[in-house]
Write a protein that holds these residues in place. Structure first.
Motif: not given
Length: 359
Positions: A1-6, A57-69, A346-349
């Motif tokens: 799970x650590x890899x979810x965020x930079x 929380x953060x990964x979901x927010x980024x995925x839905x707001x459209x700037x995951x990277x 994200x969910x697949x990861x």
């Protein structure tokens, strides 16, 4: 799970958690030595974790707001406090769970109860009095963390509708988790054996609601996701959460010390009634399994025998198949057109990470 965020996002997430805990310690400092010790124990209970929930929380927010990277600098400032709230909620549940299980250690070091038992012994308390002090400290430290989680949401720089949605998520998570924990305790106390469905429900309630559904939904709410998208996300998250807990059951039975964070086969020694055991009970091998489980508390040789009997019964393979089914359902639900591509990824990861944890 650590890899979810930079790294930059993790640093900001950790800083928000640290700020909240520092506030608690600063406020306790003026109330005397016991308060300082209680705040320090609550802080210690929140350190050294994987921090899965705030990362979700953060990964979901980024995925839905459209700037995951994107850089963490463009994220909504309040997202870090909401992420911290979910971590403190988790820590509160862990503190109370250790008390319920009568555990005195967490990750190989004294937990809140263990610290305060030692503290009480140092000022001359009897063993019984020391246990009472330790139990009281665990209740109180967990309560402090629960309130701090709520305070972070209450003080977050968000509009009224968002704050109300966030509190509804946390409200549901606390209630469902409490019901699941109670069911777990009652199942262990029953003279008869709970059926598999009842044990699966308890496994879902005590973990999935606050570990997966709540953080993923909180991130989506912060990003302004639609009600339909959040409903679909919740369905996928529920399957992920149950799969995660079932893998934890496997780890508690078959995992190594490094995987479980404690001696191998701890769930067998503690005679926990898990879905794995329920599946074994439904096989013709149950008399042999039951006999092995009855003495598993006596030592590592008995634990190994119980592990072998469980494997021979086919229960382990059945549980892995159940985990695979829940992960497959989660992936199917995640593939909905209601969810943005980044959320699907994200969910697949997350599903893949859960799969790789299977011992």
């Amino acid at each position: 799970m650590i890899g979810l965020l930079d790294d930059a996002a993790r640093a900001r997430m950790d800083a928000a958690i640290d700020r909240s805990l520092q506030r608690l310690e600063q406020r306790a400092a003026r109330l005397g030595e016991a308060a300082i010790a209680l705040a320090a124990a609550a802080t210690a209970a929140t350190s050294d974790g994987k921090r899965l929930r705030p990362a979700l929380v953060v990964a979901s927010y980024r995925a839905f707001v459209g700037h995951a990277d994107a850089s963490s600098e463009v994220d909504h400032d309040a997202i870090w406090d909401i992420a911290a709230a979910l971590e403190l909620l988790h820590s509160a549940f862990v503190v109370h769970d250790d008390l319920i299980d009568r555990d005195l250690e967490r990750r190989g070091i004294p937990n809140v109860s263990g610290r305060f038992r030692t503290r009480a012994q140092a000022f001359g308390a009897t063993p019984e009095q020391s246990a009472t002090v330790g139990d009281a400290a665990a209740v109180l430290a967990g309560d402090l963390l629960l309130f701090e989680a709520s305070r972070l949401v209450a003080d977050a720089d968000v509009d009224h509708a968002t704050r109300r949605a966030l509190f509804e998520i946390i409200d549901d998570a606390i209630l469902v988790s409490a019901v699941g924990e109670l069911a777990d305790v009652e199942h262990a106390a029953r003279a008869d054996y709970p059926d598999t469905d009842a044990l699966l429900d308890a496994a879902h309630d005590k973990t999935a609601a606050y570990s997966f559904e709540a953080p993923l939904l909180a991130g989506a709410v912060m990003a302004g996701a639609s009600d339909a998208a959040r409903t679909q996300l919740s369905l996928a998250a529920a399957d992920l959460g149950l799969a995660f807990q079932l893998v934890d059951d496997l780890i508690g039975t078959f995992g190594s010390r490094s995987q479980a964070g404690r001696a191998p086969g701890a769930d067998l020694r503690e005679a926990k009634r898990t879905p794995l055991i329920a599946l074994a009970r439904d096989t013709a091998a149950w008399p042999r399994v039951s006999s092995a489980l009855a003495v598993a508390h006596t030592g590592p040789i008995a634990v190994r025998r119980a592990q072998k009997e469980l494997e021979a019964s086919g229960a382990r393979d059945d549980l892995v198949a159940l985990i695979d089914d829940r992960l497959r359902r989660a992936r199917t639900r995640a593939a909905s057109p209601l969810l943005p591509a980044a959320a699907v990824a994200l969910l697949a990861e997350v599903a893949g990470t859960i799969e790789r944890r299977i011992p």
